[in-house]
Design a protein around this motif. Structure first.
Motif: not given
Ligand SMILES: Cc1cc2nc3c(=O)[nH]c(=O)nc-3n(C[C@H](O)[C@H](O)[C@H](O)COP(=O)(O)O)c2cc1C
Length: 324
Positions: A68-96
């Motif tokens: 199991p792998i956890s992908q870390q993201i950093f950012g400063s707004t709810p909107e950009t973090m929402k988009n980034a997490s959606a992108y990561i989930y869709e493309h990488m399928h990390p476990d966390i």
């Protein structure tokens, strides 16, 4: 001992810390081969993903072996973090997906108002966690320092839990303290008493005995190791074995170190462009050799190598000196 983050089952209590520039797929593969329970990636920027930055894309490489792998993201707004997490989930399928609320680096915390800067703005931090939790179907975790300039880890931990996070990692130093003082493990204990989600303790674990002491002193659910794994991934195995069945660590031989340099080099050259691979490997090789007889003398030569062959020749010559 097995434990869980949300629905993700983790085989043991040893977690590899996210480390920018270090925790790429080759390094994580080595950590996994040492039995690491949970592997964290280096952090990636929300904006880097949105603007399709190639370096960021490259940082997202991962293999199923690392799970199991956890992908870390950093950012400063709810909107950009929402988009980034959606992108990561869709493309990488990390476990966390893990949110960085600890990075003290100027570019991230001051210029970017992200990482540890979120500790100064609990409302925004809360909204970011809520957005990411609502966006991805995998558990979301948060890694914090103990505060920006004063300690607010308990307040942060409570709101992170309320926002729906499935675990929290505590590196108990404030942003202002950087690495200048010892990590204050009593803050990990306080956070553990404050929330009911799993707490991962982090900071200054250098031996398997430290790992056990942190678990005993703080009652945290798992321990996370960063710097001490550099040049010493065997520490992960030593922690797993000592925590699971009390096995005392064996000394790592110079031959094992040399084999590991080769293995790490091969992994880097398989997965990275040549120039990137050699520049990363020079750094790792210096860590693997640290503490060996006259290793300081070969360091300048090491940093001049430009190909894999040059690196291997240098290492083999050095091994001959050691065996002389
Ligand atoms: C080179 C380096 C890079 C790091 N990059 C990250 C990162 O990307 N995300 C993060 O949350 N923490 C990062 N950290 C902090 C570590 O994850 C960890 O919290 C810290 O080093 C304390 O743990 P340790 O004493 O076991 O090293 C980094 C630390 C180092 C030394």
């Amino acid at each position: 001992m097995k434990w869980n983050i949300g629905t993700v089952e983790i085989d043991n209590q040893v977690v590899l810390a996210p480390m920018a520039g270090i925790c790429d797929s080759p390094f994580r593969t080595i950590a996994k081969s040492m039995g690491c329970g949970l592997i964290c990636t280096e952090m990636v920027s929300d904006r880097g993903l949105i603007y399709d930055n190639t370096r960021t894309q490259d940082m997202l490489q991962m293999t199923d072996y690392e799970r199991p792998i956890s992908q870390q993201i950093f950012g400063s707004t709810p909107e950009t973090m929402k988009n980034a997490s959606a992108y990561i989930y869709e493309h990488m399928h990390p476990d966390i997906i893990d949110i960085n609320m600890g990075c003290p680096v100027r570019k991230v915390a001051i210029k970017g108002q992200s990482g540890s800067a979120l500790l100064k703005d609990p409302d925004k931090a809360y909204k970011i966690v809520c957005e990411v939790v609502d966006t991805v179907p995998v558990p979301v975790t948060v890694k914090i320092r103990s505060g920006w300039d004063k300690i607010n880890a308990l307040e942060m931990a409570r709101l992170i839990e309320d926002a729906g996070a499935s675990a929290i990692t505590v590196h108990p130093r404030t942003k202002e303290q950087s690495y200048c003082v010892d990590a204050d493990w009593s803050i990990i204990k306080d956070v553990k008493n404050e929330v009911s989600i799993p707490v991962i303790g982090n900071g200054d674990i250098r031996t398997c005995f430290d790992a056990k002491r942190m678990l005993d002193e703080t009652s945290c659910d798992a321990i996370m190791i960063g710097r001490a794994t550099l040049g010493n991934p065997w520490l992960i195995k030593q922690c797993v074995e000592y925590l699971d069945n009390g096995t005392e660590p064996k000394k790592v031989t110079k031959e094992e170190r040399f084999e590991m340099i080769k293995r790490h080099t091969e992994l880097l050259f398989e997965r990275k462009p040549e120039k990137v691979a050699i520049s990363k490997m020079r750094v790792h090789a210096a860590y693997y050799l640290k503490g060996l007889y006259r290793s300081v003398e070969i360091k300048p030569k090491l940093f001049k190598t430009t190909t894999k062959e040059e690196l291997y020749d240098l290492i083999e010559d050095y091994l001959k000196i050691l065996n002389y």
